[in-house]
Design a protein around this motif. Structure first.
Motif, mmCIF file in Angstrom:
data_model
loop_
_atom_site.group_PDB
_atom_site.id
_atom_site.type_symbol
_atom_site.label_atom_id
_atom_site.label_comp_id
_atom_site.label_asym_id
_atom_site.label_seq_id
_atom_site.Cartn_x
_atom_site.Cartn_y
_atom_site.Cartn_z
ATOM 1 N N GLY A 345 0.803 -1.222 0.000
ATOM 2 C CA GLY A 345 0.000 0.000 0.000
ATOM 3 C C GLY A 345 0.831 1.265 0.000
ATOM 4 O O GLY A 345 0.284 2.363 -0.156
ATOM 5 N N ASP A 346 2.148 1.136 0.172
ATOM 6 C CA ASP A 346 3.032 2.306 0.190
ATOM 7 C C ASP A 346 3.586 2.646 -1.192
ATOM 8 O O ASP A 346 4.453 3.522 -1.304
ATOM 9 C CB ASP A 346 4.207 2.068 1.144
ATOM 10 N N LEU A 347 3.133 1.953 -2.226
ATOM 11 C CA LEU A 347 3.630 2.256 -3.570
ATOM 12 C C LEU A 347 3.281 3.699 -3.943
ATOM 13 O O LEU A 347 2.132 4.123 -3.845
ATOM 14 C CB LEU A 347 3.017 1.290 -4.586
ATOM 15 N N GLN A 348 4.298 4.437 -4.368
ATOM 16 C CA GLN A 348 4.124 5.833 -4.786
ATOM 17 C C GLN A 348 4.936 6.069 -6.059
ATOM 18 O O GLN A 348 5.934 6.800 -6.064
ATOM 19 C CB GLN A 348 4.579 6.790 -3.673
ATOM 20 N N SER A 351 5.214 10.155 -7.619
ATOM 21 C CA SER A 351 6.051 11.101 -6.882
ATOM 22 C C SER A 351 7.478 10.598 -6.759
ATOM 23 O O SER A 351 8.431 11.388 -6.795
ATOM 24 C CB SER A 351 5.459 11.346 -5.488
ATOM 25 N N SER A 352 7.656 9.282 -6.632
ATOM 26 C CA SER A 352 9.001 8.727 -6.477
ATOM 27 C C SER A 352 9.811 8.866 -7.756
ATOM 28 O O SER A 352 10.996 9.220 -7.724
ATOM 29 C CB SER A 352 8.911 7.248 -6.072
ATOM 30 N N LEU A 353 9.175 8.589 -8.911
ATOM 31 C CA LEU A 353 9.881 8.753 -10.186
ATOM 32 C C LEU A 353 10.238 10.215 -10.415
ATOM 33 O O LEU A 353 11.349 10.533 -10.871
ATOM 34 C CB LEU A 353 9.017 8.227 -11.326
ATOM 35 N N GLY A 395 13.350 -2.028 -9.885
ATOM 36 C CA GLY A 395 13.389 -0.910 -8.950
ATOM 37 C C GLY A 395 12.343 0.140 -9.259
ATOM 38 O O GLY A 395 11.714 0.693 -8.352
ATOM 39 N N LEU A 396 12.138 0.427 -10.546
ATOM 40 C CA LEU A 396 11.153 1.433 -10.930
ATOM 41 C C LEU A 396 9.726 0.965 -10.671
ATOM 42 O O LEU A 396 8.847 1.772 -10.383
ATOM 43 C CB LEU A 396 11.324 1.792 -12.414
ATOM 44 N N VAL A 397 9.486 -0.332 -10.781
ATOM 45 C CA VAL A 397 8.147 -0.876 -10.511
ATOM 46 C C VAL A 397 7.843 -0.841 -9.011
ATOM 47 O O VAL A 397 6.705 -0.595 -8.606
ATOM 48 C CB VAL A 397 8.032 -2.306 -11.068
ATOM 49 N N LEU A 398 8.867 -1.070 -8.193
ATOM 50 C CA LEU A 398 8.674 -1.164 -6.738
ATOM 51 C C LEU A 398 9.055 0.147 -6.053
ATOM 52 O O LEU A 398 9.844 0.153 -5.104
ATOM 53 C CB LEU A 398 9.506 -2.317 -6.173
#
Length: 573
Positions: A345-348, A351-353, A395-398
């Motif tokens: 549920g913490d996938l962002q 904003s992270s990318l 890494g980009l997916v997670l």
């Protein structure tokens, strides 16, 4: 060792690549600006994007669009006899500037709880201890004095909740005189290792190695993180060192890489290094090197056994006694799988990318994209670029919510992959153009990083950090025996509660963890003061304190203190 070229030369693809990359960056800005206020309003994500990343990424996107219209000439990157000396000098200079930044930018202050925990463990490891004893009679306040170092507080022991190698490296730097030397030293070592790997991969293309190193040195994320106690600079360095020995392709190389991997897995969390290695396991498997793939897959399983069983469940229990909260039984991988499940549920990703892209040299992702389009050699066999691409894609997916940090630190261990993939893209674009890439393009990207991205990012980062460092210095000089920190009073002010040296007056306590019976006793026997929004706002700490499930406990404690006429405000004048 390999070639990333494919096809025949044709019209210059670089302007189109830069233009499309610039438009993509601007679209990412626009989408993030629309979605973030609706999905995570008034959060750290919201703050970071609108106060930092929007301006960095937006300007970067515009600059890429401008670069796409410029003529950079045809002068290629030159690597003469003095080239290696210049690069070595640049690495040393950036490392020295990073160390200076640990005073000027981060003020030698561990802002986040992750950083504070790393420093806490480094302190007791530097003094030759496996953990730290809680002062006699203060066991019930152990969690309040040093949150996240619990589990054994009823046994009278504080122990970091993270694996020990990063703190051990910082302890070693402490023996040299300053634990903040660790980041710059690891940055320099990681760059040297990356250079060696790039020269091994492209022995006849020194320009590729120059590109990889220059992109690392002009990454504001790499530069800023080296100023901090975060484990991520060590992940960058050990992953780069791992690659040097992996590329040897002999028993000594594999054995050394596995040993380095054991250290990297134990830096603070096992999965960071395993994410890096996964791409190489996949590449070996699809390339027919099944034994090598199984060797490294088995090594990753071995890391889980060593750190999750032998260290956490055998060594620590033998030396310190079992934790108050028992570890769940089962095979080591269960805990890792459960950790991932708990954080889904913490996938962002948005904003992270945006944050990751904003803090890199603006050429990294466009060149890496170009490199990822040439994953096979002229014979159709997958190249090592496949390994880089797989690790980067995972890494980009997670992309999970990271909390405090400079850039997107959860991808920090993959920066060697991104930069080597970008170096491969540089070669591939040269082949597509039918002539070398212009050196002026690389230097233009570097100039933007040095003159705009780094100054702006570091300035706004210092503006965010300084109120906390000032608050901590204020609390350490407060005329009281005890300072209770009410986490509802400002964003992240509960992280001010920590132990960072000898126990001294005043003792800082996070009210979330102070039992009411102890609170009554402290009010009766000690001089008590309170730090909350009354002090946080004038110091410049932004609102947004959230005590979560402890909010009711804190409110009850403050009501009790009011009845007891206990807890004067910390003076700030």
């Amino acid at each position: 060792m390999l070639s990333l070229s494919s096809g025949v030369p044709h019209a210059d693809p670089v302007p189109s690549l830069l233009l499309r990359s610039g438009i993509a960056a601007l679209l990412l800005c626009a989408v993030a600006a629309i979605t973030i206020p609706r999905t995570v309003p008034n959060t750290l994500i919201d703050y970071y994007f609108f106060h930092q990343d929007l301006w960095l990424l937006g300007a970067g996107g515009l600059m890429l669009c401008i670069l796409s219209r410029l003529d950079f000439g045809e002068r290629p990157l030159a690597f003469g006899t003095s080239g290696a000396r210049y690069l070595a000098g640049a690495i040393v200079l950036v490392a020295l500037l990073a160390y200076a930044g640990s005073f000027v930018v981060t003020e030698h202050y561990a802002l986040s709880r992750d950083e504070a925990m790393a420093e806490f463990a480094a302190d007791y490891l530097q003094h030759g201890h496996l953990a730290r004893a809680i002062p006699p009679g203060m066991n019930t306040l152990g969690d309040a004095m040093m949150p996240w170092a619990g589990g054994r507080t009823t046994n009278g022991i504080w122990l970091s909740g993270y694996l020990p190698i990063n703190s051990l490296l910082r302890a070693g730097a402490g023996l040299l005189g300053d634990r903040f030397l660790a980041g710059p030293l690891l940055l320099g070592g990681g760059c040297a290792a990356l250079w060696m790997s790039a020269r091994k991969i492209w022995p006849d293309r020194p320009d590729a190695a120059i590109v990889a190193i220059v992109l690392v040195l002009t990454s504001t994320q790499v530069f800023a993180t080296a100023m901090t106690p975060f484990a991520m600079t060590a992940h960058f360095a050990l992953n780069a060192a791992w690659l040097v020995f992996y590329l040897r392709r002999d028993p000594i190389g594999h054995a050394t890489a596995i040993a380095i991997g054991l250290l990297a897995a134990g830096l603070h969390q096992i999965q960071v290094h395993i994410l890096f290695v996964t791409g190489f396991i996949v590449w070996d498997w699809v390339s027919g090197r099944r034994r090598t793939a199984l060797l490294y897959a088995g090594a990753c399983l071995g890391y889980l056994v060593v750190w999750d069983v032998l260290y956490a469940r055998v060594l620590l229990n033998w030396a310190l006694g079992p934790p108050t909260v028992l570890l769940k039984p089962g095979v080591p991988s269960n805990g890792l799988i459960q950790k991932f499940a708990d954080r889904i549920g913490d996938l962002q990703p948005m904003s992270s990318l945006a944050r990751f892209a904003a803090w890199q040299n603006i050429l990294v992702l466009p060149l890496a994209f170009a490199g990822a389009r040439g994953l096979h050699d002229d014979e159709g066999k997958p190249t090592i670029a496949s390994a880089f691409a797989v690790s980067c894609m995972i890494g980009l997916v997670l992309m999970l919510y990271q909390g405090l940090g400079y850039g997107y630190r959860y991808l920090h261990g993959l920066i060697p992959c991104f930069c080597l993939l970008a170096a491969g893209g540089w070669i591939r674009l040269s082949a597509q153009r039918g002539r070398p890439m212009p050196a002026a393009l690389l230097w233009a990207g570097c100039a933007f990083a040095v003159l705009f991205t780094a100054p702006l990012a570091l300035t706004v980062s210092k503006a965010f950090l300084h109120p906390y460092a000032a608050a901590y210095r204020l609390l350490r000089t407060t005329p009281a025996d005890i300072v209770l920190i009410d986490g509802r009073g400002g964003a992240f002010i509960e992280d001010l509660a920590r132990v960072d040296g000898p126990i001294a007056r005043p003792i800082l306590l996070d009210m979330s963890y102070v039992p009411l019976r102890d609170l009554r006793h402290l009010c009766a026997t000690r001089s008590v003061m309170v730090f909350d929004h009354v002090q946080a706002r004038p110091l410049g700490i932004r609102p947004g304190g959230d005590a979560g499930k402890y909010a009711r406990h804190i409110a009850t404690g403050r009501a009790l203190m009011e009845r007891l006429h206990c807890g004067r405000p910390v003076p700030i004048g």
